[in-house]
Design an enzyme around this catalytic site. Structure first.
Site, PDB file in Angstrom:
ATOM      1  N   HIS A  68       0.501  -7.203  -6.829  1.00 24.30           N
ATOM      2  CA  HIS A  68      -0.094  -7.033  -5.501  1.00 24.30           C
ATOM      3  C   HIS A  68       0.518  -5.825  -4.791  1.00 24.30           C
ATOM      4  CE1 HIS A  68      -1.856  -8.811  -1.699  1.00 24.30           C
ATOM      5  NE2 HIS A  68      -0.921  -8.028  -1.187  1.00 24.30           N
ATOM      6  N   GLU A  69       1.854  -5.732  -4.835  1.00 26.52           N
ATOM      7  CA  GLU A  69       2.524  -4.616  -4.157  1.00 26.52           C
ATOM      8  C   GLU A  69       2.243  -3.288  -4.862  1.00 26.52           C
ATOM      9  OE1 GLU A  69       3.309  -5.528  -1.383  1.00 26.52           O
ATOM     10  OE2 GLU A  69       3.429  -7.673  -1.811  1.00 26.52           O
ATOM     11  N   HIS A  96      -1.054  -2.129  -3.716  1.00 30.72           N
ATOM     12  CA  HIS A  96      -0.972  -1.402  -2.442  1.00 30.72           C
ATOM     13  C   HIS A  96      -0.540   0.040  -2.675  1.00 30.72           C
ATOM     14  CE1 HIS A  96      -1.979  -4.588   0.227  1.00 30.72           C
ATOM     15  NE2 HIS A  96      -0.881  -5.301   0.063  1.00 30.72           N
ATOM     16  N   HIS A 129      -6.001  -5.369   1.312  1.00 27.63           N
ATOM     17  CA  HIS A 129      -6.240  -6.780   1.038  1.00 27.63           C
ATOM     18  C   HIS A 129      -7.731  -7.043   0.869  1.00 27.63           C
ATOM     19  CE1 HIS A 129      -2.170  -7.866   3.039  1.00 27.63           C
ATOM     20  NE2 HIS A 129      -2.059  -7.866   1.725  1.00 27.63           N
TER      21      HIS A 129
END
Length: 325
Positions: free
Chosen positions: A182-183, A186, A192
Site C-alpha cells: 500500500h505504501e 503511494h 486511496h
C-alpha cells in the site's frame, strides 16, 4: 489513517492506511503464477530495488535473533513480488538493515514526523552506502490512532521522499506485506481507492482501511494512477534490471527475489513445479502444505499454539488469541 497534507507547492502529499480487522487465512497465489499474465502486458517491465530497514524494536521482538529478522523481511519481500506482479513490477531486495544496537532516528508514534525523519536519514546516510530506489522502515512502534503505515504520494526515486513507514502489526507476513505494498503504491503515485474502484474483491491493496478478506490485487483506479505517474514522471531508475551482485539473499526457501537451486523449483526457471503446493514457509515441507492442525508456532505466555491450515504455507494466527485478548 488517511492523511493528505500540503504545505506550499513543494511539500509532498502523505497517505496512510488504517488497520481495522483480524487477519484472513486465504492462501496467496504461488510464485509460478507471478509473471506472464495478459494483464501485466499493459505495462512495461519495471524493477524496484528496495531496502527494508528493521528498527531496534523489531530486533528485540525476535529476541535479538538477526537471522529470524532477516527471514521475516524476506518473507515480506516475497509477498510484495506477488502483489506487484500484475503491474509487471519486480521487487529486488537491494539491502536489509537491522538496527541491532539502537534506532538511528527518533521513531515516534507520530507517523508524519517519523516519516520525515526516515526520509532525511535515507537521503543523508543510506543512499551513500547502498544504491537503491526505495526504502521502507518496519517498526514495532504503535503509530498514532489506527494508522499502520504512511508514505509520500509520488515520491518514488526522490532522495528524501521515496520512503514509507510500516508498523509490524501482524504475525502473518503477507498482512504486513499488504501494508508495505500500500505504501509503495503511494510512492508510485496511487491514491486511496474510492467506491467506484474495483479489483474483483471487497477490498483492494489501495483501500483506505485494511478490511476482512483483503485482496492482494491493485484496483483499476490504482493501475490508471500508476500509468499516469509513469507518463508524467518517467522514473528512469526503475527501468534498469539490477545486477545479481546488487541484491541480497537468504537461505530461506522460496526466495523469489533472487534465483536459487531448490528441489521444489524448475532447475531452469527456478519457479515452483506445476504439481507442487509451495516452496517455502513454516507450513511447507517437501514442497507440500503440512497437514491441518500441525503446530507451526509454539505458544508463548498466554498465547495459544498456532496451527497450519493445510491450505497455505503460512503459519496462521490462532483465532483464540484474538478472542481472548
Amino acid at each position: 489513517k488517511y492523511e493528505n497534507v500540503e504545505k506550499g507547492d513543494e511539500a509532498p502529499k502523505k497517505c496512510g492506511v488504517t488497520h481495522t480487522n483480524l487477519e484472513s487465512d486465504e492462501p496467496i497465489e504461488k510464485a509460478s503464477q507471478l509473471f506472464g499474465t495478459s494483464e501485466q502486458q499493459r505495462f512495461d517491465p519495471r524493477h524496484i530495488e528496495l531496502v527494508i530497514v528493521a528498527d531496534h524494536g523489531m530486533v528485540m521482538k525476535h529476541n535479538g535473533d538477526l537471522t529470524a529478522v532477516r527471514t521475516w523481511l524476506h518473507q515480506i519481500g516475497n509477498n510484495l513480488n506477488v502483489m506487484f506482479a500484475d503491474l509487471n513490477i519486480r521487487i529486488t531486495m537491494a539491502g536489509l538493515e537491522m538496527w541491532s544496537e539502537k534506532d538511528l532516528i527518533d521513531i515516534q508514534s507520530a507517523a508524519s514526523e517519523t516519516l520525515r525523519l526516515f526520509g532525511e536519514w535515507r537521503e543523508r546516510y543510506l543512499l551513500n552506502r547502498r544504491m537503491h530506489d526505495n526504502a521502507q522502515l518496519l517498526t514495532t512502534v504503535n503509530l498514532d490512532g489506527d494508522t499502520v503505515g504512511l508514505a509520500y504520494v509520488g515520491g518514488m526515486c526522490d532522495p528524501k521522499n521515496s520512503v514509507g513507514i510500516v508498523q509490524d502489526h501482524s504475525r502473518i507476513a503477507r498482512e504486513v506485506a499488504a501494508t508495505m505494498a500500500h505504501e509503495l503504491g503511494h510512492n508510485l503515485g496511487m491514491a486511496h481507492d474510492g467506491n467506484q474502484c474495483n479489483c474483483g474483491a471487497n477490498g483492494c491493496v489501495m483501500s483506505e482501511e485494511i478490511i476482512e478478506r483483503t485482496s492482494y490485487q491493485f484496483s483499476d483506479c490504482s493501475k490508471e494512477e500508476y500509468r499516469t505517474f509513469l507518463d508524467n514522471h518517467n522514473p528512469q531508475r526503475i527501468l534498469n534490471e539490477p545486477l545479481r551482485t546488487d541484491t541480497v539473499s537468504t537461505p530461506v526457501y522460496g526466495n523469489v527475489l533472487q534465483n536459487s537451486p531448490h528441489p521444489c523449483c524448475d532447475p531452469v526457471t527456478c519457479k515452483p513445479k506445476a504439481w507442487e503446493h509451495c516452496i517455502s514457509g513454516p507450513c511447507c515441507r517437501d514442497c507440500k502444505f503440512l497437514r491441518p492442525g500441525t503446530v507451526c508456532r509454539v505458544a508463548r505466555g498466554d498465547w495459544n499454539d498456532d496451527f497450519c491450515t493445510g491450505r497455505s504455507s503460512e503459519c496462521e494466527s490462532n483465532p483464540w488469541n484474538f478472542w481472548n485478548h
